[in-house]
Write a protein that holds these residues in place. Structure first.
Motif, PDB file in Angstrom:
ATOM      1  N   GLU A 168     -13.923   3.734   3.358  1.00  0.00           N
ATOM      2  CA  GLU A 168     -13.702   4.675   2.265  1.00  0.00           C
ATOM      3  C   GLU A 168     -14.542   5.936   2.420  1.00  0.00           C
ATOM      4  OE1 GLU A 168     -14.387   2.304  -1.197  1.00  0.00           O
ATOM      5  OE2 GLU A 168     -12.396   1.393  -1.112  1.00  0.00           O
ATOM      6  N   HIS A 216      -7.430   4.858   3.775  1.00  0.00           N
ATOM      7  CA  HIS A 216      -8.353   4.368   2.753  1.00  0.00           C
ATOM      8  C   HIS A 216      -8.228   2.863   2.524  1.00  0.00           C
ATOM      9  CE1 HIS A 216      -8.982   8.579   1.565  1.00  0.00           C
ATOM     10  NE2 HIS A 216     -10.096   8.142   1.045  1.00  0.00           N
ATOM     11  N   HIS A 217      -7.134   2.272   2.937  1.00  0.00           N
ATOM     12  CA  HIS A 217      -6.852   0.886   2.582  1.00  0.00           C
ATOM     13  C   HIS A 217      -6.678   0.017   3.820  1.00  0.00           C
ATOM     14  CE1 HIS A 217      -6.118   2.582  -1.345  1.00  0.00           C
ATOM     15  NE2 HIS A 217      -5.284   3.440  -0.781  1.00  0.00           N
ATOM     16  N   VAL A 262       0.571  -0.813   3.168  1.00  0.00           N
ATOM     17  CA  VAL A 262       0.714  -0.200   1.859  1.00  0.00           C
ATOM     18  C   VAL A 262       2.019  -0.705   1.256  1.00  0.00           C
ATOM     19  CG1 VAL A 262       1.037   1.985   0.648  1.00  0.00           C
ATOM     20  CG2 VAL A 262      -0.568   1.833   2.542  1.00  0.00           C
TER      21      VAL A 262
END
Length: 105
Positions: A21, A87-88, A92
């Motif tokens: 992050e 970010h993940h 998604v």
């Protein structure tokens, strides 16, 4: 298009979620500046306002944006093990309450 965002085989390091992050936030801020400058150059090219010394350098053009996008995906894959959504972790998912909207991307 049903293409995976995962590129873990290309990752050269392993990041925990906090590291991911923090780096993603910093990188996106830098990319925001680069995209803003590309947009300005593109507008100047469109209006015929680029100085002569830069007109033939193919900067601020669609092909230059495509090269930038290819480099961005390669960098994301190497650092985050993800092509786009840095970010993940994992794929998604998109959700919609409208049954007419197809969300399998």
């Amino acid at each position: 298009m049903n293409r995976s965002d995962i590129a873990t085989g290309a990752a050269v390091i392993t990041l925990n979620l906090l590291q991911r992050e923090a780096l993603a936030d910093l990188l996106q801020q830098e990319r925001k500046h680069a995209t803003r400058w590309w947009s300005l150059l593109n507008e100047m090219r469109f209006r015929g306002e680029l100085p002569d010394w830069i007109k033939n350098q193919n900067i601020g053009s669609h092909p230059s944006y495509e090269r930038m996008e290819e480099d961005r995906i390669a960098f994301n894959s190497a650092l985050f093990g993800k092509r786009i959504h840095i970010h993940h972790e994992g794929e998604v998912t998109y959700e919609s309450t409208d049954p007419n909207i197809h969300t399998d991307y």
